[in-house]
Design an enzyme around this catalytic site. Sequence first.
Site, PDB file in Angstrom:
ATOM      1  N   LYS A  34     -12.522   0.612  14.535  1.00 28.04           N
ATOM      2  CA  LYS A  34     -11.729   1.793  14.931  1.00 28.04           C
ATOM      3  C   LYS A  34     -11.846   2.867  13.846  1.00 28.04           C
ATOM      4  CE  LYS A  34      -7.558  -0.299  12.964  1.00 28.04           C
ATOM      5  NZ  LYS A  34      -6.298  -1.001  13.276  1.00 28.04           N
ATOM      6  N   TYR A 254      -6.133  24.638 -11.386  1.00 21.89           N
ATOM      7  CA  TYR A 254      -4.961  25.262 -10.768  1.00 21.89           C
ATOM      8  C   TYR A 254      -3.684  24.846 -11.463  1.00 21.89           C
ATOM      9  CZ  TYR A 254      -7.610  26.967  -6.742  1.00 21.89           C
ATOM     10  OH  TYR A 254      -8.481  27.620  -5.927  1.00 21.89           O
TER      11      TYR A 254
HETATM   12  C1  LIG Z   1      -6.524  -2.248  12.580  1.00 24.66           C
HETATM   13  C2  LIG Z   1      -6.161  -3.543  13.168  1.00 24.66           C
HETATM   14  C3  LIG Z   1      -6.683  -4.735  12.642  1.00 24.66           C
HETATM   15  C4  LIG Z   1      -7.500  -4.783  11.374  1.00 24.66           C
HETATM   16  O1  LIG Z   1      -6.613  -4.781  10.285  1.00 24.66           O
HETATM   17  P1  LIG Z   1      -7.138  -4.889   8.772  1.00 24.66           P
HETATM   18  O2  LIG Z   1      -5.899  -4.944   7.959  1.00 24.66           O
HETATM   19  O3  LIG Z   1      -7.930  -3.641   8.523  1.00 24.66           O
HETATM   20  O4  LIG Z   1      -7.969  -6.095   8.697  1.00 24.66           O
HETATM   21  C5  LIG Z   1      -6.388  -5.919  13.299  1.00 24.66           C
HETATM   22  N1  LIG Z   1      -5.613  -5.928  14.404  1.00 24.66           N
HETATM   23  C6  LIG Z   1      -5.065  -4.811  14.915  1.00 24.66           C
HETATM   24  C7  LIG Z   1      -4.195  -4.899  16.120  1.00 24.66           C
HETATM   25  C8  LIG Z   1      -5.307  -3.587  14.310  1.00 24.66           C
HETATM   26  O5  LIG Z   1      -4.746  -2.490  14.811  1.00 24.66           O
END
Ligand SMILES: *Cc1c(COP(=O)(O)O)cnc(C)c1O
Length: 359
Positions: A34, A254
């Site tokens: 994702k 800055y």
């Molecule tokens: C993003 C996500 C994961 C992965 O989590 P990590 O901590 O990056 O391993 C697993 N399950 C769900 C439902 C998620 O949204």
Amino acid sequence: MRPLVATVDLTALRHNYQLARQCAPGRKAFAVVKANAYGHGAPAAVRCLADIADGFAVASLEEAEQVRAVDRSARLLLLEGCFEPGEYVRAAELGLDVAVQGEAQANALLQASLCRPLNVWFKLDSGMHRLGFTAPALRQWYPRLADAPQVAEINLMSHFACADERGHPLNEAQLEQFTGLLDLDFTHRSFANSAAVLTMSAAHMDWLRPGIMLYGASPFADLSAATLGLKPVMTLTAAIIAIRDVAVGECVGYGASWVAQRPSRIATVSCGYADGYPRTAPPGTCVAIRGERAPLAGRVSMDMLAVDVTDLLQVALGDEVELWGARVPIDELAQACGTIGYELLTKVTQRVPRRYVSD
Ligand SMILES: *Cc1c(COP(=O)(O)O)cnc(C)c1O
């Protein structure tokens, strides 16, 4: 060309995926890609893992389309399910697995007319209270979904709130909620994010869902990625575009917040917060130049930052500067900034070109 690049080590990505699976022999693993594979570029990540990954997981139909364009056949899970009733038709066309995280989604699925049935992942709210059915509600819904023509496999998933805190009482409580439903007949079960993959074997179930660990960052505040055997995947590299000497009492950047306490040499570097480098980086935050670490001088600008290179033996215009990578662990930078590697990785902006390497 502006000297700033995010180099993505695909060999390291494969190594980290294999490591996830070695944590749970015999289980399968959705590679979570994702958010554009946590900023690394989903198409390249999927292409790289296609021959070894059991499946992929994404957060939306739009992201699923991207993965499908690269991998026609992989098992592909929509972690939050469909956001609109109309999406089920497309999900079926794409052959997705869908989470069903609440009654509205379940009802929409039961009313959809699909070209083929979907593999459904019943989401249990085991204690995080973000998405999912309570255990009793899930029991009530189970027969309705199990008998529905829109449903192929019926699976169970849930998500930990505190898997990164070993021994947190909620972990045990969530696991109990989950196992309490296992008298129901599910084809597959899935519970473990990276933290649980690495430290909670009781939660491994049938399908792991590793995300952050694939990218070589640690889900734990107190366990480094290196300790866990993970290899960093992204190296963010800029270059020195100016060098100047400043006298005692002169300021840099800055707000004139950094003032030379000694005759100092300042390097200006081609990376700023508009690239995703955190503006919140506190004084003392380090970058690496020629293998040596040197601290920031003053505030991070939009396109540049300044580094105090007074103590480096040698620096020259054009020298590469590692903002994070093998020498500057992203988790160390994240912690100094009060955030997590996840956020830094996903916030590398569009204008930073990704370069893919493998060995
Ligand atoms: C993003 C996500 C994961 C992965 O989590 P990590 O901590 O990056 O391993 C697993 N399950 C769900 C439902 C998620 O949204």
